[in-house]
Enzyme design. Structure first.
Site, mmCIF file in Angstrom:
data_model
loop_
_atom_site.group_PDB
_atom_site.id
_atom_site.type_symbol
_atom_site.label_atom_id
_atom_site.label_comp_id
_atom_site.label_asym_id
_atom_site.label_seq_id
_atom_site.Cartn_x
_atom_site.Cartn_y
_atom_site.Cartn_z
ATOM 1 N N THR A 165 7.890 5.236 26.235
ATOM 2 C CA THR A 165 6.339 4.624 25.605
ATOM 3 C C THR A 165 6.163 3.291 26.377
ATOM 4 O O THR A 165 7.134 2.831 26.710
ATOM 5 C CB THR A 165 6.594 4.458 24.129
ATOM 6 O OG1 THR A 165 7.101 5.596 23.565
ATOM 7 C CG2 THR A 165 5.262 4.228 23.636
ATOM 8 N N ARG A 193 2.591 18.709 19.910
ATOM 9 C CA ARG A 193 3.810 17.698 19.412
ATOM 10 C C ARG A 193 3.190 16.236 19.285
ATOM 11 O O ARG A 193 2.724 15.747 20.496
ATOM 12 C CB ARG A 193 5.232 17.778 19.948
ATOM 13 C CG ARG A 193 6.238 16.644 19.620
ATOM 14 C CD ARG A 193 6.090 15.509 20.566
ATOM 15 N NE ARG A 193 7.211 14.629 20.012
ATOM 16 C CZ ARG A 193 7.299 13.334 20.468
ATOM 17 N NH1 ARG A 193 6.456 12.876 21.427
ATOM 18 N NH2 ARG A 193 8.234 12.560 20.017
ATOM 19 N N GLY A 195 4.515 12.104 18.879
ATOM 20 C CA GLY A 195 5.540 11.536 18.508
ATOM 21 C C GLY A 195 4.923 10.271 17.410
ATOM 22 O O GLY A 195 3.844 10.493 16.869
ATOM 23 N N ASP A 196 5.508 9.006 17.597
ATOM 24 C CA ASP A 196 5.206 7.747 16.657
ATOM 25 C C ASP A 196 4.117 7.004 17.585
ATOM 26 O O ASP A 196 3.496 6.472 16.599
ATOM 27 C CB ASP A 196 6.356 7.131 16.399
ATOM 28 C CG ASP A 196 7.108 6.578 17.736
ATOM 29 O OD1 ASP A 196 6.690 6.868 18.550
ATOM 30 O OD2 ASP A 196 7.941 5.685 17.499
ATOM 31 N N THR A 216 9.838 2.273 20.665
ATOM 32 C CA THR A 216 9.881 2.996 21.799
ATOM 33 C C THR A 216 10.926 4.110 21.461
ATOM 34 O O THR A 216 11.945 3.900 20.897
ATOM 35 C CB THR A 216 10.188 2.204 22.964
ATOM 36 O OG1 THR A 216 11.449 1.463 23.177
ATOM 37 C CG2 THR A 216 9.056 1.524 23.323
ATOM 38 N N GLY A 219 10.226 9.249 18.436
ATOM 39 C CA GLY A 219 9.273 9.055 17.465
ATOM 40 C C GLY A 219 9.647 10.031 16.376
ATOM 41 O O GLY A 219 9.364 9.582 15.084
HETATM 42 N N1 GLY Z 1 7.795 7.026 21.193
HETATM 43 C C1 GLY Z 1 7.348 7.935 21.746
HETATM 44 C C2 GLY Z 1 7.304 9.264 21.392
HETATM 45 O O1 GLY Z 1 8.265 9.576 20.759
HETATM 46 O O2 GLY Z 1 6.616 10.276 21.909
#
Ligand code: GLY
Length: 315
Positions: A165, A193, A195-196, A216, A219
């Site tokens: 990220t 999907r 992520g965070d 990073t 997530g």
């Molecule tokens: N932190 C990035 C993800 O999990 O996609």
């Protein structure tokens, strides 16, 4: 003023520094920097350099938060679009919503003039296809992508390698604290999907009264702990930045399942302090830092989380 970003931020960090020095609003400054990262094909986790999902399509995620108003814009699993942090910023400015995903996000992008672009670079397409060829039988390859994908989500992904990220945290000349993120997400992820990085409170959070945080790597872990919001809330309850980060990482360390080793926590507070901490050995994780007394940005080494830490309330 202060600017903190992870090591992947190199193509855009100086741009954000220049804009902060010119008293630009922090959100504009960090979105402009992230847009440069998204355009750089050498950054293999974000934008044009990123990795596609399991069926070979790029689906990018991004988030933006204004810590003064606590307004948020985010986009998730957006096909055919760059720059996505800028698109998240437009969601924040133009809509009564916080988050758009998938085809709805692409529709909004078209309405406001973002061009269609499949984002997938030739090298990512090649690596993705070679990986599938190793994993699938000739029959499955012939039928692909009309085969069950769920079993593949445990075999073709490399959980420790490609799931990064870019994150930017700033305090601007008006003392506004802001956060922004962008990623192509987990390589060969199941379509859809998230992520965070587009999830406020997990991958990013900002509150100009206290500070900001962003994460990073995996997530799936920080979403289980609400990591970014935990850090800012702990500061609201009187904990130091260091203690707030340590407590949030304690929660991550408590998780008994999942891929924790790659997670990196970045955070700043309203007094101009910053913390970048991870589970990795000292020296493995670096980050970019700038404040006005530095003549140029510095690439610094993140702190290794110590499970025996003694930080506590008020430290
Ligand atoms: N932190 C990035 C993800 O999990 O996609």
């Amino acid at each position: 003023m202060i600017l903190v970003a992870n090591s992947e931020a190199w193509p855009g960090f100086e741009k954000s520094v220049g804009l902060l020095k010119a008293n630009t609003h922090g959100v504009d400054a960090i979105v402009a920097g992230i847009s440069e990262v998204e355009r750089e094909i050498k950054v293999r986790s974000v934008g044009y350099g990123g990795w596609p999902n399991m069926i070979g399509r790029m689906e990018c995620d991004a988030g933006v938060m204004d810590g003064t108003t606590r307004e948020v814009g985010s986009v998730g699993a957006v096909p055919d679009t760059l720059p996505v942090a800028a698109l998240a910023h437009e969601v924040m400015k133009r809509l009564p919503h916080v988050m758009l995903t998938g085809e709805g996000a692409r529709r909004f992008a078209s309405e406001i003039g973002f061009p269609l672009d499949d984002v997938l670079c030739d090298d990512s397409r090649r690596v993705w296809w070679e990986r599938l060829q190793k994993e699938l039988t000739p029959e499955e390859l012939r039928a692909f992508p009309d085969i069950p994908l769920a079993p593949l989500s445990r075999t073709i992904t490399d959980p420790e390698r490609v799931r990064d990220t870019t994150v930017f945290l700033s305090q601007d000349s008006a003392r506004g604290i802001h956060a922004a993120t962008s990623t192509s997400g987990w390589a060969w992820k199941y379509p859809g999907r998230l992520g965070d990085s587009p999830i406020p409170g997990a991958g990013f959070y900002a509150d100009s009264r206290y500070g900001a945080a962003a994460c990073t790597h995996t997530g799936e872990m920080t979403m289980r702990c609400g990591t970014a919001r935990s850090i800012v809330l702990a500061m609201r309850f009187g904990h130091s930045l260091r203690a707030a980060v340590d407590m949030a990482i304690d929660d991550l360390a408590e998780l008994g399942t999942g891929f924790l080793a790659g997670v990196v926590v970045h955070a700043i507070d309203a007094a101009g302090n910053h913390e970048v901490a991870s589970f990795r050995c000292p020296g493995e994780i670096k980050y970019w830092f700038w404040e006005p007394k530095l003549s140029k940005p510095e690439l610094r080494v993140a702190r290794q989380y110590d499970p025996q830490h003694t930080t506590q309330r008020g430290n």
